[in-house]
Motif scaffolding. Structure first.
Motif, PDB file in Angstrom:
ATOM      1  N   SER A  25       0.806  -1.230   0.000  1.00  0.00           N
ATOM      2  CA  SER A  25       0.000   0.000   0.000  1.00  0.00           C
ATOM      3  C   SER A  25       0.833   1.271   0.000  1.00  0.00           C
ATOM      4  N   SER A  26       2.148   1.143   0.096  1.00  0.00           N
ATOM      5  CA  SER A  26       3.057   2.290   0.119  1.00  0.00           C
ATOM      6  C   SER A  26       2.832   3.234   1.295  1.00  0.00           C
ATOM      7  N   VAL A  27       2.248   2.732   2.387  1.00  0.00           N
ATOM      8  CA  VAL A  27       2.085   3.543   3.587  1.00  0.00           C
ATOM      9  C   VAL A  27       3.459   3.666   4.263  1.00  0.00           C
ATOM     10  N   GLY A  28       3.702   4.779   4.929  1.00  0.00           N
ATOM     11  CA  GLY A  28       4.997   5.019   5.554  1.00  0.00           C
ATOM     12  C   GLY A  28       5.174   4.280   6.870  1.00  0.00           C
ATOM     13  N   VAL A  29       6.438   4.191   7.294  1.00  0.00           N
ATOM     14  CA  VAL A  29       6.775   3.402   8.480  1.00  0.00           C
ATOM     15  C   VAL A  29       6.106   3.936   9.744  1.00  0.00           C
ATOM     16  N   GLU A  30       6.156   5.222   9.982  1.00  0.00           N
ATOM     17  CA  GLU A  30       5.558   5.764  11.207  1.00  0.00           C
ATOM     18  C   GLU A  30       4.041   5.628  11.194  1.00  0.00           C
ATOM     19  N   ALA A  31       3.433   5.783  10.021  1.00  0.00           N
ATOM     20  CA  ALA A  31       1.978   5.645   9.918  1.00  0.00           C
ATOM     21  C   ALA A  31       1.548   4.211  10.221  1.00  0.00           C
ATOM     22  N   VAL A  32       2.303   3.234   9.720  1.00  0.00           N
ATOM     23  CA  VAL A  32       1.921   1.842   9.955  1.00  0.00           C
ATOM     24  C   VAL A  32       2.157   1.454  11.418  1.00  0.00           C
ATOM     25  N   ILE A  33       3.221   1.950  12.020  1.00  0.00           N
ATOM     26  CA  ILE A  33       3.474   1.666  13.441  1.00  0.00           C
ATOM     27  C   ILE A  33       2.343   2.269  14.283  1.00  0.00           C
ATOM     28  N   ARG A  34       1.962   3.493  13.959  1.00  0.00           N
ATOM     29  CA  ARG A  34       0.878   4.158  14.689  1.00  0.00           C
ATOM     30  C   ARG A  34      -0.443   3.401  14.510  1.00  0.00           C
ATOM     31  N   GLU A  35      -0.718   2.936  13.290  1.00  0.00           N
ATOM     32  CA  GLU A  35      -1.952   2.192  13.046  1.00  0.00           C
ATOM     33  C   GLU A  35      -2.003   0.923  13.901  1.00  0.00           C
ATOM     34  N   PHE A  36      -0.894   0.177  13.938  1.00  0.00           N
ATOM     35  CA  PHE A  36      -0.879  -1.040  14.746  1.00  0.00           C
ATOM     36  C   PHE A  36      -1.039  -0.709  16.221  1.00  0.00           C
ATOM     37  N   SER A  37      -0.351   0.321  16.659  1.00  0.00           N
ATOM     38  CA  SER A  37      -0.421   0.699  18.070  1.00  0.00           C
ATOM     39  C   SER A  37      -1.822   1.166  18.462  1.00  0.00           C
ATOM     40  N   ASP A  38      -2.438   1.951  17.591  1.00  0.00           N
ATOM     41  CA  ASP A  38      -3.747   2.521  17.900  1.00  0.00           C
ATOM     42  C   ASP A  38      -4.911   1.554  17.685  1.00  0.00           C
ATOM     43  N   HIS A  39      -4.787   0.673  16.687  1.00  0.00           N
ATOM     44  CA  HIS A  39      -5.965  -0.098  16.274  1.00  0.00           C
ATOM     45  C   HIS A  39      -5.834  -1.609  16.334  1.00  0.00           C
ATOM     46  N   ARG A  40      -4.627  -2.141  16.447  1.00  0.00           N
ATOM     47  CA  ARG A  40      -4.500  -3.596  16.345  1.00  0.00           C
ATOM     48  C   ARG A  40      -4.039  -4.272  17.627  1.00  0.00           C
ATOM     49  N   PHE A  41      -3.187  -3.616  18.378  1.00  0.00           N
ATOM     50  CA  PHE A  41      -2.692  -4.254  19.594  1.00  0.00           C
ATOM     51  C   PHE A  41      -3.726  -4.155  20.707  1.00  0.00           C
ATOM     52  N   ASP A  42      -3.799  -5.213  21.507  1.00  0.00           N
ATOM     53  CA  ASP A  42      -4.707  -5.280  22.648  1.00  0.00           C
ATOM     54  C   ASP A  42      -6.164  -5.064  22.268  1.00  0.00           C
TER      55      ASP A  42
END
Length: 153
Positions: A25-42
């Motif tokens: 998807s060509s999303v950037g590294v910080e955006a993908v880390i933030r997405e996982f942190s905000d929406h996928r973990f826990d």
């Protein structure tokens, strides 16, 4: 398995997913880390069969370090992996999920001497088995074993 080890296993799975997502998807590294942190973990994720599949208890700093590390060192990582591919094989011919797994595993072998070689290889082979039933786990095992022999003496 201790909860710390389980948290790293989850972080490795998430890192492979994040690297795959970034590639397709060509999303950037910080955006993908933030997405996982905000929406996928826990949080519970809806599985293919409608089951909740929690991606809980991840070692989030370990996850972020893997993703950032692979991105920052991708050319070096890719060269280490390519060196271990069969003759005439190109990295871009490999399935994108396998490529993400190889990159994360190679990064860990190259940059995390605190994690035993056997642990790194076993974790990424098991991760590959969660996505593939064919020859891919053996392929990942062979490639990462070769990278380990090259970078850990």
């Amino acid at each position: 398995m201790s909860s710390a080890n389980q948290a790293r296993t989850v972080a490795r799975l998430a890192a492979a997913q994040a690297l795959y997502q970034m590639e397709v998807s060509s999303v950037g590294v910080e955006a993908v880390i933030r997405e996982f942190s905000d929406h996928r973990f826990d949080r519970a994720l809806s599985g293919e069969e409608g089951e909740d599949a929690p991606l809980a208890g991840a070692d989030e700093p370990f996850f972020a370090g893997l993703v950032r590390g692979v991105v920052a060192n991708q050319a070096k990582i890719d060269q280490a992996v390519i060196k271990r591919l069969a003759e005439n094989w190109k990295l871009d011919r490999i399935d994108a999920t396998v490529r993400a797994i190889l990159r994360a595993g190679a990064f860990e072998l190259m940059n995390r001497p605190d994690v035993p070689t056997e642990v790194v290889i076993d974790e990424y082979v098991e991760l590959t088995k969660s996505f593939f039933e064919g020859p891919e786990p053996g392929f990942v095992n062979g490639a990462l074993d070769g990278v380990a022999r090259d970078v850990r003496r």
